[in-house]
Design a protein around this motif. Structure first.
Motif, PDB file in Angstrom:
ATOM      1  N   PRO A  29       0.077  -2.825 -13.254  1.00 38.51           N
ATOM      2  CA  PRO A  29       0.701  -1.885 -12.320  1.00 38.51           C
ATOM      3  C   PRO A  29      -0.253  -0.781 -11.870  1.00 38.51           C
ATOM      4  N   LEU A  30      -1.455  -0.765 -12.444  1.00 31.48           N
ATOM      5  CA  LEU A  30      -2.451   0.246 -12.088  1.00 31.48           C
ATOM      6  C   LEU A  30      -3.484  -0.292 -11.101  1.00 31.48           C
ATOM      7  N   TYR A  31      -3.312  -1.533 -10.666  1.00 30.69           N
ATOM      8  CA  TYR A  31      -4.287  -2.194  -9.802  1.00 30.69           C
ATOM      9  C   TYR A  31      -3.678  -2.479  -8.437  1.00 30.69           C
TER      10      TYR A  31
ATOM     11  N   GLU B 185       4.645   7.281  -4.244  1.00 31.81           N
ATOM     12  CA  GLU B 185       5.503   6.171  -4.652  1.00 31.81           C
ATOM     13  C   GLU B 185       4.875   5.326  -5.758  1.00 31.81           C
ATOM     14  N   ILE B 186       3.588   5.044  -5.657  1.00 27.93           N
ATOM     15  CA  ILE B 186       2.954   4.158  -6.638  1.00 27.93           C
ATOM     16  C   ILE B 186       2.347   4.892  -7.817  1.00 27.93           C
ATOM     17  N   ASN B 187       2.279   6.214  -7.747  1.00 30.56           N
ATOM     18  CA  ASN B 187       1.612   6.983  -8.789  1.00 30.56           C
ATOM     19  C   ASN B 187       2.479   8.147  -9.271  1.00 30.56           C
ATOM     20  N   PRO B 188       3.680   7.851  -9.764  1.00 31.13           N
ATOM     21  CA  PRO B 188       4.552   8.952 -10.184  1.00 31.13           C
ATOM     22  C   PRO B 188       3.999   9.765 -11.353  1.00 31.13           C
ATOM     23  N   LEU B 189       3.118   9.167 -12.165  1.00 30.72           N
ATOM     24  CA  LEU B 189       2.536   9.887 -13.299  1.00 30.72           C
ATOM     25  C   LEU B 189       1.293  10.668 -12.907  1.00 30.72           C
TER      26      LEU B 189
ATOM     27  N   ASP C  37      -8.225  -1.009 -18.738  1.00 31.50           N
ATOM     28  CA  ASP C  37      -7.986  -0.953 -20.181  1.00 31.50           C
ATOM     29  C   ASP C  37      -7.779   0.471 -20.685  1.00 31.50           C
ATOM     30  N   THR C  38      -8.349   1.447 -20.022  1.00 30.37           N
ATOM     31  CA  THR C  38      -8.174   2.826 -20.461  1.00 30.37           C
ATOM     32  C   THR C  38      -6.763   3.341 -20.199  1.00 30.37           C
ATOM     33  N   GLN C  39      -6.074   2.720 -19.257  1.00 37.97           N
ATOM     34  CA  GLN C  39      -4.724   3.148 -18.852  1.00 37.97           C
ATOM     35  C   GLN C  39      -4.716   4.566 -18.270  1.00 37.97           C
ATOM     36  N   LYS C  40      -5.884   5.078 -17.882  1.00 38.33           N
ATOM     37  CA  LYS C  40      -5.986   6.448 -17.376  1.00 38.33           C
ATOM     38  C   LYS C  40      -6.054   6.519 -15.858  1.00 38.33           C
ATOM     39  N   PHE C  41      -6.373   5.401 -15.213  1.00 37.80           N
ATOM     40  CA  PHE C  41      -6.679   5.445 -13.788  1.00 37.80           C
ATOM     41  C   PHE C  41      -5.819   4.471 -12.994  1.00 37.80           C
ATOM     42  N   LEU C  42      -5.572   4.856 -11.766  1.00 38.65           N
ATOM     43  CA  LEU C  42      -5.043   3.944 -10.763  1.00 38.65           C
ATOM     44  C   LEU C  42      -6.267   3.421 -10.028  1.00 38.65           C
ATOM     45  N   VAL C  43      -6.403   2.112  -9.891  1.00 35.87           N
ATOM     46  CA  VAL C  43      -7.591   1.513  -9.299  1.00 35.87           C
ATOM     47  C   VAL C  43      -7.221   0.870  -7.966  1.00 35.87           C
ATOM     48  N   PHE C  44      -7.871   1.341  -6.906  1.00 37.72           N
ATOM     49  CA  PHE C  44      -7.693   0.781  -5.566  1.00 37.72           C
ATOM     50  C   PHE C  44      -8.950  -0.002  -5.226  1.00 37.72           C
ATOM     51  N   VAL C  45      -8.793  -1.254  -4.843  1.00 36.82           N
ATOM     52  CA  VAL C  45      -9.925  -2.089  -4.482  1.00 36.82           C
ATOM     53  C   VAL C  45      -9.810  -2.443  -3.003  1.00 36.82           C
TER      54      VAL C  45
ATOM     55  N   GLU D 172      -0.218  12.513  10.685  1.00 35.54           N
ATOM     56  CA  GLU D 172       0.632  11.349  10.383  1.00 35.54           C
ATOM     57  C   GLU D 172      -0.034  10.413   9.377  1.00 35.54           C
ATOM     58  N   GLU D 173      -1.343  10.183   9.547  1.00 31.11           N
ATOM     59  CA  GLU D 173      -2.068   9.321   8.610  1.00 31.11           C
ATOM     60  C   GLU D 173      -2.078   9.927   7.213  1.00 31.11           C
ATOM     61  N   LYS D 174      -2.271  11.243   7.129  1.00 29.22           N
ATOM     62  CA  LYS D 174      -2.250  11.929   5.832  1.00 29.22           C
ATOM     63  C   LYS D 174      -0.891  11.798   5.165  1.00 29.22           C
ATOM     64  N   GLU D 175       0.159  12.023   5.925  1.00 28.90           N
ATOM     65  CA  GLU D 175       1.512  11.986   5.359  1.00 28.90           C
ATOM     66  C   GLU D 175       1.862  10.582   4.873  1.00 28.90           C
ATOM     67  N   GLU D 176       1.511   9.569   5.649  1.00 25.05           N
ATOM     68  CA  GLU D 176       1.780   8.190   5.239  1.00 25.05           C
ATOM     69  C   GLU D 176       1.050   7.859   3.939  1.00 25.05           C
ATOM     70  N   ALA D 177      -0.201   8.264   3.828  1.00 24.43           N
ATOM     71  CA  ALA D 177      -0.984   8.014   2.610  1.00 24.43           C
ATOM     72  C   ALA D 177      -0.403   8.791   1.428  1.00 24.43           C
ATOM     73  N   ARG D 178      -0.003  10.038   1.647  1.00 25.61           N
ATOM     74  CA  ARG D 178       0.599  10.839   0.560  1.00 25.61           C
ATOM     75  C   ARG D 178       1.876  10.186   0.038  1.00 25.61           C
ATOM     76  N   GLU D 179       2.726   9.730   0.949  1.00 26.65           N
ATOM     77  CA  GLU D 179       3.978   9.074   0.541  1.00 26.65           C
ATOM     78  C   GLU D 179       3.697   7.803  -0.255  1.00 26.65           C
ATOM     79  N   PHE D 180       2.739   7.025   0.206  1.00 29.71           N
ATOM     80  CA  PHE D 180       2.357   5.806  -0.499  1.00 29.71           C
ATOM     81  C   PHE D 180       1.885   6.133  -1.909  1.00 29.71           C
ATOM     82  N   LEU D 181       1.000   7.109  -2.019  1.00 30.40           N
ATOM     83  CA  LEU D 181       0.459   7.477  -3.326  1.00 30.40           C
ATOM     84  C   LEU D 181       1.541   8.044  -4.242  1.00 30.40           C
TER      85      LEU D 181
END
Length: 172
Positions: free
Chosen positions: A89-91, A30-34, A66-74, A19-28
Motif C-alpha cells: 500500500p506504500l507503492y 487520500e493515499i497518505n492519511p498517515l 521494508d522500512t515502512q517509513k515512506f510512500l514510494v512513487f515510481v 488547480e493542478e496543486k489542489e488535485e495533487a494535494r487531494e490525491f496525496l
C-alpha cells in the motif's frame, strides 16, 4: 505550459496552476492519511547509458518499502515499470502521466531520486531535494543550477565521453 528561465536569475523554475496543486494535494491526502514521507523515483532516462539497471532499482525500492517509513512513487514514460511490481500500500506507480500532473505531484514529495533524466530537471525547476545517480556524465554539468541536488557517482575507469562520440582523454 513550458518551464520558465529568468536570465537575470538563471535557476530554472516551473509554474504549477492552482488547480493542478489542489488535485495533487487531494490525491496525496487520500493515499497518505498517515502523512509518511514521500519519495519519487524516476525509473529511467531516455538514454540507456544514463539508466539504472532495473534489478538495482527494484532492490532500492524494496529497501524503502521494508522500512515502512515512506510512500514510494515510481514514474516512467517507457513501460519499464511493468517489470517493477510490488504488492504494497506504500507503492504507487505512474506510467505515462502527463507532465503537468507529474509536476504537481513532484512539488509535494519530500525527495526525488533520479538518474540524469527529465525528472532531474523538473525537480530542479521545482527546487526539490534531489539525489541523482550519474554514470558517464559529469554531474556538475547537469545540476549546477539546482541548489538542492546532490549527485552520486561511482569511481569507474574512463569508459567513454557522453558529449563526444569517442574518448578524447589523454589518460588512454
Amino acid at each position: 505550459e513550458a518551464g520558465i528561465n529568468n536570465l537575470e536569475y538563471p535557476t530554472p523554475f516551473w509554474l504549477i496552476t492552482k488547480e493542478e496543486k489542489e488535485e495533487a494535494r487531494e490525491f496525496l491526502k487520500e493515499i497518505n492519511p498517515l502523512k509518511k514521507e514521500t519519495i519519487a523515483i524516476q525509473v529511467r532516462s531516455n538514454d540507456i547509458r544514463r539508466t539504472w539497471p532495473l534489478s538495482r532499482l527494484k532492490e532500492y525500492i524494496q529497501l524503502l518499502l521494508d522500512t515502512q517509513k515512506f510512500l514510494v512513487f515510481v514514474f516512467d514514460w517507457g513501460g519499464d515499470t511493468a517489470k517493477v511490481e510490488f504488492e504494497s500500500p506504500l507503492y504507487f506507480k505512474f506510467d505515462n502521466l502527463e507532465y503537468e500532473k507529474t509536476a504537481a505531484i513532484i512539488e509535494l514529495v519530500d525527495l526525488v531520486v533520479t538518474p540524469d533524466s527529465s525528472m532531474l530537471h523538473l525537480a530542479g525547476a521545482l527546487n526539490k531535494k534531489i539525489v541523482s545517480i550519474f554514470g558517464p556524465i559529469p554531474p556538475q554539468s547537469r545540476i549546477n543550477h539546482y541548489p538542492n541536488a546532490i549527485a552520486i557517482t561511482k569511481n569507474l575507469p574512463c569508459q567513454y565521453c557522453f558529449y563526444t562520440p569517442s574518448c578524447v582523454s589523454s589518460n588512454d
